[in-house]
Design a protein around this motif. Structure first.
Motif, mmCIF file in Angstrom:
data_model
loop_
_atom_site.group_PDB
_atom_site.id
_atom_site.type_symbol
_atom_site.label_atom_id
_atom_site.label_comp_id
_atom_site.label_asym_id
_atom_site.label_seq_id
_atom_site.Cartn_x
_atom_site.Cartn_y
_atom_site.Cartn_z
ATOM 1 N N THR A 208 0.848 -1.200 0.000
ATOM 2 C CA THR A 208 0.000 0.000 0.000
ATOM 3 C C THR A 208 0.879 1.243 0.000
ATOM 4 O O THR A 208 1.856 1.322 0.754
ATOM 5 C CB THR A 208 -0.925 0.033 1.235
ATOM 6 O OG1 THR A 208 -1.701 -1.158 1.264
ATOM 7 C CG2 THR A 208 -1.860 1.241 1.175
ATOM 8 N N GLY A 209 0.518 2.204 -0.849
ATOM 9 C CA GLY A 209 1.209 3.489 -0.889
ATOM 10 C C GLY A 209 0.229 4.615 -0.619
ATOM 11 O O GLY A 209 -0.829 4.693 -1.259
ATOM 12 N N LEU A 210 0.561 5.444 0.359
ATOM 13 C CA LEU A 210 -0.285 6.579 0.740
ATOM 14 C C LEU A 210 0.484 7.849 0.387
ATOM 15 O O LEU A 210 1.538 8.123 0.968
ATOM 16 C CB LEU A 210 -0.574 6.516 2.241
ATOM 17 C CG LEU A 210 -1.650 7.427 2.800
ATOM 18 C CD1 LEU A 210 -3.021 7.001 2.343
ATOM 19 C CD2 LEU A 210 -1.596 7.401 4.327
ATOM 20 N N PHE A 211 -0.019 8.622 -0.562
ATOM 21 C CA PHE A 211 0.676 9.815 -1.042
ATOM 22 C C PHE A 211 -0.140 11.057 -0.707
ATOM 23 O O PHE A 211 -1.336 11.111 -0.993
ATOM 24 C CB PHE A 211 0.891 9.739 -2.556
ATOM 25 C CG PHE A 211 1.878 8.680 -2.966
ATOM 26 C CD1 PHE A 211 3.172 9.018 -3.313
ATOM 27 C CD2 PHE A 211 1.512 7.342 -2.992
ATOM 28 C CE1 PHE A 211 4.089 8.046 -3.675
ATOM 29 C CE2 PHE A 211 2.411 6.358 -3.365
ATOM 30 C CZ PHE A 211 3.714 6.709 -3.706
ATOM 31 N N SER A 212 0.530 12.048 -0.113
ATOM 32 C CA SER A 212 -0.179 13.264 0.281
ATOM 33 C C SER A 212 0.812 14.416 0.397
ATOM 34 O O SER A 212 1.958 14.227 0.803
ATOM 35 C CB SER A 212 -0.890 13.055 1.620
ATOM 36 O OG SER A 212 -1.536 14.225 2.030
ATOM 37 N N ALA A 213 0.340 15.618 0.033
ATOM 38 C CA ALA A 213 1.190 16.801 0.172
ATOM 39 C C ALA A 213 1.154 17.339 1.588
ATOM 40 O O ALA A 213 2.074 18.006 2.037
ATOM 41 C CB ALA A 213 0.763 17.878 -0.812
ATOM 42 N N THR A 214 0.065 17.053 2.313
ATOM 43 C CA THR A 214 -0.057 17.497 3.710
ATOM 44 C C THR A 214 -0.563 16.334 4.549
ATOM 45 O O THR A 214 -1.547 15.687 4.191
ATOM 46 C CB THR A 214 -1.041 18.681 3.838
ATOM 47 O OG1 THR A 214 -2.269 18.342 3.196
ATOM 48 C CG2 THR A 214 -0.466 19.936 3.206
ATOM 49 N N GLN A 215 0.112 16.077 5.646
ATOM 50 C CA GLN A 215 -0.287 14.987 6.535
ATOM 51 C C GLN A 215 -1.206 15.535 7.628
ATOM 52 O O GLN A 215 -0.801 16.350 8.437
ATOM 53 C CB GLN A 215 0.948 14.346 7.175
ATOM 54 C CG GLN A 215 1.824 13.600 6.190
ATOM 55 C CD GLN A 215 1.183 12.314 5.702
ATOM 56 O OE1 GLN A 215 0.431 11.674 6.423
ATOM 57 N NE2 GLN A 215 1.468 11.948 4.470
ATOM 58 N N THR A 216 -2.459 15.118 7.620
ATOM 59 C CA THR A 216 -3.423 15.538 8.634
ATOM 60 C C THR A 216 -3.684 14.384 9.593
ATOM 61 O O THR A 216 -3.230 13.255 9.374
ATOM 62 C CB THR A 216 -4.744 15.957 7.970
ATOM 63 O OG1 THR A 216 -5.307 14.810 7.294
ATOM 64 C CG2 THR A 216 -4.521 17.066 6.958
ATOM 65 N N GLU A 217 -4.435 14.667 10.654
ATOM 66 C CA GLU A 217 -4.764 13.605 11.622
ATOM 67 C C GLU A 217 -5.557 12.489 10.952
ATOM 68 O O GLU A 217 -5.360 11.309 11.248
ATOM 69 C CB GLU A 217 -5.570 14.202 12.780
ATOM 70 C CG GLU A 217 -4.752 15.100 13.697
ATOM 71 C CD GLU A 217 -5.565 15.587 14.881
ATOM 72 O OE1 GLU A 217 -6.671 15.059 15.094
ATOM 73 O OE2 GLU A 217 -5.085 16.488 15.585
ATOM 74 N N ALA A 218 -6.464 12.869 10.040
ATOM 75 C CA ALA A 218 -7.275 11.859 9.352
ATOM 76 C C ALA A 218 -6.402 10.964 8.484
ATOM 77 O O ALA A 218 -6.623 9.747 8.391
ATOM 78 C CB ALA A 218 -8.349 12.545 8.502
ATOM 79 N N VAL A 219 -5.394 11.553 7.832
ATOM 80 C CA VAL A 219 -4.468 10.762 7.017
ATOM 81 C C VAL A 219 -3.674 9.806 7.893
ATOM 82 O O VAL A 219 -3.448 8.640 7.532
ATOM 83 C CB VAL A 219 -3.525 11.690 6.222
ATOM 84 C CG1 VAL A 219 -2.442 10.880 5.512
ATOM 85 C CG2 VAL A 219 -4.308 12.504 5.201
ATOM 86 N N GLU A 220 -3.254 10.275 9.065
ATOM 87 C CA GLU A 220 -2.529 9.410 10.009
ATOM 88 C C GLU A 220 -3.391 8.218 10.421
ATOM 89 O O GLU A 220 -2.914 7.081 10.504
ATOM 90 C CB GLU A 220 -2.112 10.214 11.248
ATOM 91 C CG GLU A 220 -1.102 11.320 10.975
ATOM 92 C CD GLU A 220 0.284 10.772 10.677
ATOM 93 O OE1 GLU A 220 0.496 9.570 10.849
ATOM 94 O OE2 GLU A 220 1.149 11.562 10.262
ATOM 95 N N GLU A 221 -4.679 8.486 10.681
ATOM 96 C CA GLU A 221 -5.589 7.397 11.064
ATOM 97 C C GLU A 221 -5.756 6.404 9.927
ATOM 98 O O GLU A 221 -5.799 5.193 10.141
ATOM 99 C CB GLU A 221 -6.958 7.978 11.459
ATOM 100 C CG GLU A 221 -6.956 8.763 12.761
ATOM 101 C CD GLU A 221 -6.540 7.899 13.948
ATOM 102 O OE1 GLU A 221 -6.995 6.734 14.037
ATOM 103 O OE2 GLU A 221 -5.739 8.375 14.771
ATOM 104 N N LEU A 222 -5.866 6.940 8.690
ATOM 105 C CA LEU A 222 -6.000 6.070 7.527
ATOM 106 C C LEU A 222 -4.749 5.224 7.339
ATOM 107 O O LEU A 222 -4.817 4.047 6.991
ATOM 108 C CB LEU A 222 -6.261 6.916 6.279
ATOM 109 C CG LEU A 222 -6.542 6.149 4.978
ATOM 110 C CD1 LEU A 222 -7.786 5.282 5.117
ATOM 111 C CD2 LEU A 222 -6.711 7.120 3.815
ATOM 112 N N ALA A 223 -3.582 5.824 7.587
ATOM 113 C CA ALA A 223 -2.321 5.089 7.467
ATOM 114 C C ALA A 223 -2.265 3.927 8.455
ATOM 115 O O ALA A 223 -1.804 2.830 8.134
ATOM 116 C CB ALA A 223 -1.143 6.040 7.685
#
Length: 643
Positions: A208-223
């Motif tokens: 799995t690859g998670l790509f984002s320009a800004t890391q938010t709390e929701a992205v951390e939870e998804l990771a």
């Protein structure tokens, strides 16, 4: 710089040079000759830092969470590993076995990824791919997928979720890799439920690859939910001059020059036109707050004498899919021109050779600022970006500086042509311009009210009168935000007594439709029944005038009836005690006279008496409702006593 920790400046600089000098053919594990050849044909020979850091990790069976600046080459960083992993399979897959899924938030970005990936997908024998985005007939797509199958799915979360829910023919147990691009925006746009549902249908033993320009709390939870022990890859740009060294790593591309300009409200649009004239011959993107603003300025800018000859193309989220794709393709093919757009064009779109980004309205979400600016200076190229601010918004500069986005000031041009008279003259001649201006202004004020940085962008401090002049309005619209909050109307200059209903559309068809609508409305008003006049209560000369409501009149009547009823009870008690006789009682209560029962109780008399009693009861009830009914009871008791 790409890393999973915080190395020293010397180490970081050395690693950055190593990564930017590295060729795709030198990566370890090595890429297949077919993929390297496809990269060479596309002009991609050297890796960007994010590509040099990410591709080896994914090919070494690691999950990755990539945090990289916009324009850093993220698309190839996941397309190349997807293709390489599928090339290494021992045998070609069956038509309905899904091996790879790439999810991105918008149709445009999904289409762009699919088009970039096509030369690489073509190197895979026996592997099919499909683009699944909104705007197309779902039945046709379902029939195609069911009949032909697909091994690689590229699309938006909504459409992928729909296809996966409806079709049972696709198999996911052999899935090799899942890519979530622009993950922060996937969640911001409300796709968390669909993304979670899609992940739940996939095998856990996958990459799995998670790509984002800004890391938010929701992205951390998804990771945490979707990745297994991921390697964190952070790609940041080092400051490129001494003045910016103390700010630390920048979130913007190295070749991007950022500026800001403080403009007076009434002169902001004139400063914009002057700035565009100074940069004639360049490829420019101008960002506005709302779709209505884009619609308005896309009509106004081409008609101005100063900008005649410069192509102006509109692009926003309320356009239908066909016109949106056509607008984007047209601007991409231009060597110079102006694209007026909203934040729908802020992220993911890779438009070639954009020279200049103009943020006429700062974005509601400060995170979008960097994404807008990142449409230029892509892949180590250079570019310029500027944001227009009002004097009351100057704190935004310090706010961005603290977020690692330093801006340099650009002074307003002192001698500019005032375009407001030209816009107002055009609005007097064409109702279309007048109406679009009103809608744009209303939408801007309401957008400003919802700004995320409300401590800087204080909408109650808006100088509405001056802003209305900036838009070239003929009148200030009647809207609650203006009416109930005492916003300043100072600086607005009306054009005298103008009957705005007489301003016509230049488009003869639209004007004909408007005249028909006006005529129909006039006929409806003429045919409406006259409104009955309100009954005026009779005036009493001995009392001052006082308007009484129906409820008040009913209350007064009830009070009088209750007083009368109380008096009748009192007299009835006196009659029972023998204090007064029946004749006196009848005189005092007014119950005297014939009751209609007949003297001897004959049938005719009884019939007439019953009829009269019924009439009397009805009359008393009409007079006072329950009170009238109670009076009838009193009279009945008196008659029973007599009998």
């Amino acid at each position: 710089m790409a890393s999973s920790s915080s190395p020293s400046p010397a180490t970081a600089a050395a690693r950055k040079r190593a990564l930017t000098e590295q060729r795709f053919s030198d990566l370890t594990p090595a890429l297949s000759p077919e993929v390297v050849e496809a990269l060479d044909r596309g002009g991609f020979r050297r890796c960007t830092p994010v590509q040099a850091a990410t591709i080896p990790l994914l090919l070494s069976h690691k999950d990755v969470a990539v945090d990289a600046a916009t324009g850093s080459g993220k698309t190839l960083a996941f397309v190349v590993p997807v293709v390489e992993m599928l090339r290494r399979l021992p045998s070609p897959p069956k038509p309905h076995q899904v091996l790879g899924i790439i999810i991105s938030p918008t149709r445009e970005l999904s289409s762009q990824i699919y088009n970039v990936a096509q030369p690489f997908f073509a190197t895979l024998k026996g592997v099919s791919s499909i683009l699944l985005v909104g705007g197309l007939d779902i039945r046709v797509e379902l029939e195609k997928v069911e009949k032909e199958g697909a091994n690689i799915l590229v699309g938006t979360p909504g459409k992928l979720f729909d296809i996966m829910e409806r079709l049972d023919t696709l198999e996911y147990k052999h899935l090799e890799i899942l890519i979530l691009d622009e993950a922060d925006r996937l969640l911001d746009m409300g796709f968390q439920k669909q993304v979670t549902s899609i992940i739940s249908k996939l095998p856990k033993l996958r990459r799995t690859g998670l790509f984002s320009a800004t890391q938010t709390e929701a992205v951390e939870e998804l990771a945490k939910a979707g990745l297994r022990n991921p390697v964190r890859v952070q790609v940041k740009i080092e400051a490129n001059d001494a003045a910016q060294q103390d700010l630390g790593p920048s979130k913007t591309p190295l070749g991007l020059r950022l500026e800001y300009m403080i403009c007076e409200p009434a002169k902001k649009s004139s400063q914009l036109v002057d700035f565009l004239v100074q940069n004639t011959g360049k490829k420019i993107m101008v960002y506005f707050a709302t779709c209505a603003c884009v619609d308005y300025w896309s009509v106004v800018l081409p008609m101005l004498n100063l900008l005649k000859g410069s192509p102006v193309i509109a692009y926003h989220g309320k356009m239908k899919q066909g016109p949106r794709e056509k607008a984007l393709a047209s601007f991409s093919s231009l060597s110079s021109g102006i694209l007026v757009c909203t934040d729908v064009a802020a992220r993911g779109l890779d438009i070639p050779h954009v020279d200049l980004i103009v943020q006429y309205d700062p974005p509601q979400d400060p995170n979008v600022f960097v994404h807008r600016a990142g449409r230029t200076a892509r892949y180590d190229q250079e570019g310029d970006a500027i944001v227009f601010l009002l004097p009351t918004e100057d704190a935004y500069v310090d706010f961005l500086k603290l977020r690692g986005v330093p801006l340099m000031e650009r002074v307003c041009s002192p001698d500019i042509v005032d375009i407001v008279p030209q816009i107002r003259a055009a609005a007097l001649e064409d109702r279309n311009i007048m109406e679009k201006g009103l809608r744009a202004f209303v939408s801007f004020v309401r957008s400003y009210k919802e700004h995320h940085c409300s401590f800087i962008f204080r909408w109650k401090g808006l100088e509405v009168g001056k802003l209305a002049m900036e838009y070239g309005l003929l009148q200030i619209p009647s809207m609650p935000e203006v009416k109930h909050n005492n916003l300043s109307l100072k600086g607005f200059f009306p054009l005298g007594n103008i009957d705005f209903s007489q301003i016509k559309f230049k488009d003869k068809i639209r004007e004909k439709q408007r005249q028909k609508a006006l005529k129909r409305k006039a006929e409806e008003l003429a045919n409406e029944p006259p409104v009955p006049e309100k009954r005026i209560p009779r005036e009493r000369p001995d009392k001052p005038k006082r308007k009484q409501t129906g409820k008040q009149r009913q209350t007064i009547q009830t009070k009088e009836d209750m007083d009368e009823l109380t008096n009748e009870y009192r007299l009835l008690k006196k009659l029972k005690r023998g204090v007064i006789d029946e004749d006196e009682y009848e005189k005092l209560t007014g119950f005297g006279g014939s009751d209609g029962e007949g003297s001897d109780g004959d049938a005719a008399g009884k019939g007439k008496g019953k009829e009269r009693r019924s009439k009397e009861q009805k009359k008393l009830k009409q007079r006072g409702g329950k009170t009238g009914g109670r009076r009838f009871e009193i009279k009945s008791k008196l008659k029973s006593k007599r009998r």
